[in-house]
Write a protein that holds these residues in place. Structure first.
Motif, PDB file in Angstrom:
ATOM      1  N   THR A  70      26.514   5.831  10.584  1.00 20.95           N
ATOM      2  CA  THR A  70      26.362   6.957   9.667  1.00 20.95           C
ATOM      3  C   THR A  70      27.674   7.283   8.984  1.00 20.95           C
ATOM      4  O   THR A  70      28.737   7.247   9.609  1.00 20.95           O
ATOM      5  CB  THR A  70      25.864   8.204  10.436  1.00 20.95           C
ATOM      6  N   VAL A  71      27.569   7.615   7.699  1.00 20.47           N
ATOM      7  CA  VAL A  71      28.683   8.193   6.945  1.00 20.47           C
ATOM      8  C   VAL A  71      28.251   9.602   6.580  1.00 20.47           C
ATOM      9  O   VAL A  71      27.187   9.795   5.992  1.00 20.47           O
ATOM     10  CB  VAL A  71      28.997   7.391   5.660  1.00 20.47           C
ATOM     11  N   TRP A  73      29.288  12.782   4.363  1.00 20.90           N
ATOM     12  CA  TRP A  73      30.130  13.203   3.243  1.00 20.90           C
ATOM     13  C   TRP A  73      30.505  14.670   3.412  1.00 20.90           C
ATOM     14  O   TRP A  73      29.791  15.438   4.063  1.00 20.90           O
ATOM     15  CB  TRP A  73      29.397  12.979   1.916  1.00 20.90           C
ATOM     16  N   PHE A  87      26.949  -0.864   7.047  1.00 17.57           N
ATOM     17  CA  PHE A  87      27.881   0.260   6.967  1.00 17.57           C
ATOM     18  C   PHE A  87      29.175  -0.182   6.280  1.00 17.57           C
ATOM     19  O   PHE A  87      29.664   0.467   5.354  1.00 17.57           O
ATOM     20  CB  PHE A  87      28.127   0.775   8.393  1.00 17.57           C
ATOM     21  N   LEU A  91      30.892   0.762   2.538  1.00 22.88           N
ATOM     22  CA  LEU A  91      32.263   1.249   2.365  1.00 22.88           C
ATOM     23  C   LEU A  91      33.075   0.341   1.442  1.00 22.88           C
ATOM     24  O   LEU A  91      33.926   0.815   0.688  1.00 22.88           O
ATOM     25  CB  LEU A  91      32.967   1.376   3.710  1.00 22.88           C
ATOM     26  N   THR A 103      36.423   7.478  -0.697  1.00 22.90           N
ATOM     27  CA  THR A 103      36.606   7.548   0.758  1.00 22.90           C
ATOM     28  C   THR A 103      37.247   8.858   1.206  1.00 22.90           C
ATOM     29  O   THR A 103      37.018   9.290   2.339  1.00 22.90           O
ATOM     30  CB  THR A 103      37.445   6.363   1.275  1.00 22.90           C
ATOM     31  N   ILE A 106      34.853  11.529   2.639  1.00 20.57           N
ATOM     32  CA  ILE A 106      34.126  11.274   3.885  1.00 20.57           C
ATOM     33  C   ILE A 106      34.590  12.263   4.955  1.00 20.57           C
ATOM     34  O   ILE A 106      35.777  12.374   5.248  1.00 20.57           O
ATOM     35  CB  ILE A 106      34.327   9.820   4.361  1.00 20.57           C
ATOM     36  N   MET A 109      32.485   9.388  10.240  1.00 19.62           N
ATOM     37  CA  MET A 109      31.827   8.078  10.271  1.00 19.62           C
ATOM     38  C   MET A 109      31.581   7.701  11.722  1.00 19.62           C
ATOM     39  O   MET A 109      32.469   7.843  12.558  1.00 19.62           O
ATOM     40  CB  MET A 109      32.712   7.002   9.640  1.00 19.62           C
ATOM     41  N   ASP A 121      33.314   7.265  16.933  1.00 22.71           N
ATOM     42  CA  ASP A 121      34.134   7.235  15.733  1.00 22.71           C
ATOM     43  C   ASP A 121      34.334   5.792  15.275  1.00 22.71           C
ATOM     44  O   ASP A 121      34.937   4.987  15.989  1.00 22.71           O
ATOM     45  CB  ASP A 121      35.477   7.899  16.013  1.00 22.71           C
ATOM     46  N   ALA A 122      33.841   5.483  14.103  1.00 22.45           N
ATOM     47  CA  ALA A 122      33.891   4.113  13.578  1.00 22.45           C
ATOM     48  C   ALA A 122      35.324   3.620  13.402  1.00 22.45           C
ATOM     49  O   ALA A 122      35.586   2.423  13.532  1.00 22.45           O
ATOM     50  CB  ALA A 122      33.145   4.038  12.248  1.00 22.45           C
ATOM     51  N   ARG A 123      36.247   4.512  13.110  1.00 17.86           N
ATOM     52  CA  ARG A 123      37.643   4.102  12.869  1.00 17.86           C
ATOM     53  C   ARG A 123      38.346   3.643  14.139  1.00 17.86           C
ATOM     54  O   ARG A 123      39.344   2.942  14.069  1.00 17.86           O
ATOM     55  CB  ARG A 123      38.417   5.251  12.232  1.00 17.86           C
TER      56      ARG A 123
END
Length: 182
Positions: A70-71, A73, A87, A91, A103, A106, A109, A121-123
């Motif tokens: 999921t992103v 915003w 995903f 991006l 970006t 955002i 994510m 957390d995707a990062r």
């Protein structure tokens, strides 16, 4: 006099060096310095509804809860995906999939990590490619929450490569679609 209990001079010097480093080691331990690679922590993001579709491939996302990404915003709108691969494609080409978005808009994510099925957390997640585990769209970036999880998964599922968020790019995603894992 018996001298078998007397420390050797070399041992005495080594012991002094060790004792001299203990205060520095204790100080560093007390600073709470992060590990070389922080684990991905859980994130609270909206879950996809039954009619939410992936903006990249059009699949109904809620049918694949173990693969959701999921992103979110900053205006509260969320985009949901049926896997980390779509995903990342999203991006990589926001102009195509989210015209007018950047970006820096955002708010959050998340990707669903493999073992606990937790949105993390995707990062900070790690991603394994080239394994014997396939997602809804075939070869996939399989998200892992911790370094230990990634190591175990690589061993147990014949993973070829482990990646961090910043290492994923469009050529790699194209390669995944073609079954290449370089």
């Amino acid at each position: 006099m018996c001298d078998h209990h007397a420390p050797r001079p070399a041992f005495r010097a080594d012991r002094r060096r060790l004792l001299a480093t203990l205060p520095a080691a204790a100080l560093l331990a007390g600073l709470g310095l992060p590990p070389a690679h922080a684990d991905a922590g859980p994130v609270e993001l909206p879950r996809p509804g039954p009619r939410d579709t992936c903006p990249v491939c059009g699949m109904f996302v809620a049918q694949y809860p173990e693969w959701v990404a999921t992103v979110l915003w900053n205006d509260g709108e969320a985009a949901h995906f049926d896997g980390a691969k779509d995903f990342f494609k999203y991006l990589a080409d926001l102009e195509k999939y989210a015209p007018g978005r950047t970006t820096d808009q955002i708010a959050g994510m998340g990707v669903t990590e493999y073992y606990g099925l937790t949105l993390v957390d995707a990062r900070h997640a790690q991603y394994v490619i080239g394994s014997d585990v396939y997602g809804p769209m075939g070869h996939e970036l399989v998200p892992m929450m911790t370094d230990v999880d990634a190591t175990d998964f690589m061993r147990d599922h014949s993973g070829k490569r482990r990646l961090r968020f910043g290492e994923v790019d469009l050529p790699l995603l194209t390669g995944l679609d073609e079954g290449r894992f370089e």
